[in-house]
Design a protein around this motif. Sequence first.
Motif, short mmCIF file in Angstrom:
data_model
loop_
_atom_site.label_atom_id
_atom_site.label_comp_id
_atom_site.label_asym_id
_atom_site.label_seq_id
_atom_site.Cartn_x
_atom_site.Cartn_y
_atom_site.Cartn_z
N HIS A 182 4.15 2.69 -6.16
CA HIS A 182 3.28 3.77 -5.67
C HIS A 182 1.99 3.16 -5.84
CE1 HIS A 182 0.78 7.07 -4.76
NE2 HIS A 182 1.78 7.78 -3.92
N GLU A 183 1.48 2.92 -6.95
CA GLU A 183 0.07 2.20 -7.17
C GLU A 183 0.07 0.74 -6.60
OE1 GLU A 183 -0.38 3.61 -11.87
OE2 GLU A 183 0.86 1.67 -11.77
N LYS A 184 1.05 -0.41 -6.75
CA LYS A 184 1.13 -1.24 -5.73
C LYS A 184 0.85 -0.94 -4.18
CE LYS A 184 3.74 -4.17 -8.94
NZ LYS A 184 5.11 -5.13 -8.78
N LEU A 185 1.41 -0.09 -3.76
CA LEU A 185 1.22 0.20 -2.35
C LEU A 185 -0.10 0.84 -2.10
CD1 LEU A 185 4.65 1.76 -1.51
CD2 LEU A 185 3.87 -0.32 -0.78
N ARG A 186 -0.68 1.61 -2.85
CA ARG A 186 -2.01 2.13 -2.86
C ARG A 186 -3.05 0.97 -2.87
NH1 ARG A 186 -4.59 6.97 -3.51
NH2 ARG A 186 -2.88 8.33 -4.00
N GLU A 203 1.20 7.85 5.31
CA GLU A 203 1.97 7.24 6.27
C GLU A 203 2.41 5.87 5.70
OE1 GLU A 203 0.82 8.86 10.78
OE2 GLU A 203 -0.48 7.53 9.70
N PHE A 204 1.38 5.17 5.28
CA PHE A 204 1.67 3.67 4.80
C PHE A 204 2.89 3.84 3.54
CE2 PHE A 204 0.49 0.14 2.01
CZ PHE A 204 0.58 -0.95 2.92
N ILE A 205 2.53 4.64 2.48
CA ILE A 205 3.55 4.60 1.75
C ILE A 205 4.92 5.15 2.09
CG2 ILE A 205 4.07 5.78 -0.62
CD1 ILE A 205 0.95 5.89 -1.38
N ASN A 219 12.35 -4.18 4.64
CA ASN A 219 11.70 -5.41 5.39
C ASN A 219 10.22 -5.34 5.50
OD1 ASN A 219 14.29 -6.63 6.38
ND2 ASN A 219 14.51 -5.30 8.29
N ILE A 220 9.75 -4.11 5.50
CA ILE A 220 8.28 -3.86 5.25
C ILE A 220 7.85 -4.10 3.95
CG2 ILE A 220 6.34 -2.10 5.40
CD1 ILE A 220 7.74 -0.97 7.75
N MET A 221 8.55 -3.60 2.76
CA MET A 221 8.39 -3.60 1.46
C MET A 221 8.22 -5.31 1.06
SD MET A 221 7.62 -1.10 -0.43
CE MET A 221 8.04 -1.45 -2.00
N ARG A 222 9.29 -5.99 1.61
CA ARG A 222 9.48 -7.41 1.14
C ARG A 222 8.30 -8.28 1.98
NH1 ARG A 222 15.15 -6.64 2.02
NH2 ARG A 222 15.18 -6.98 4.23
N SER A 223 7.87 -7.80 3.12
CA SER A 223 6.66 -8.41 3.81
C SER A 223 5.42 -8.18 3.17
CB SER A 223 6.65 -8.16 5.47
OG SER A 223 7.84 -8.57 6.08
#
Length: 232
Positions: free
Chosen positions: A140-144, A210-212, A220-224
């Motif tokens: 969650h922190e990395k995505l933020r 929405e992003f998280i 696939n999105i996570m890997r990219s």
Amino acid sequence: MVAVGLNCSWGDKIEDELEMTTVCHRPEGLEQLEAQTNFTKRELQVLYRGFKNVDVCRISSELEGETRPNCTNSSSKEECPSGVVNEETFKQIYAQFFPHGDASMYAHYLFNAFDTAQNGSVKFEDFVMALSILLRGTVHEKLRWTFNLYDINKDGYINKEEMMDIVKAIYDMMGKYTYPVLKEDAPRQHVEVFFQKMDKNKDGVVTLDEFIESCQEDDNIMRSLQLFENVM
């Protein structure tokens, strides 16, 4: 953040550890940074020494216990006697790491994400807080943090143009010598697919929620999106 002053006796005591008395900018106390990050006191000492020489590749690899061949090149170091890093230094570093591409725009966007005060310089505190998230933070922190990178104008949303700017900057940085060879419109196709999935209410912008949610739903999105971690 509130800076912690260093008196002469305390500075002398840890001179062999942090060499803080030789720089204009003095970072916060180790105990405070240790409490605010996922790094130990010893790791913070390593980080500070590396930061003064701006050898981002070396200090990251040391913390992760690995050796990267291109980290042995002394030309990747830039002197930073003031204790702060400017955008031009970021660009020089990434130009050396990615000689076959144009890393200037990605370095620009990355610098803006590190420069939380938006004053044109990155202090050691800014650097270590961000690195703590990128290397040791929760998903969650990395995505933020990644959302903040893509939110170029810092209005709390990501629009398609902003996503296109970041993705194109990454493709430009990787250069033309990728395998398999990428089509010219690859960045735009990449963005169209991602944005369609992320903009769940179809209002033309992607919110943090929405992003998280989209990233956690789609491997696939996570890997990219993890690509930026590999080009730190």
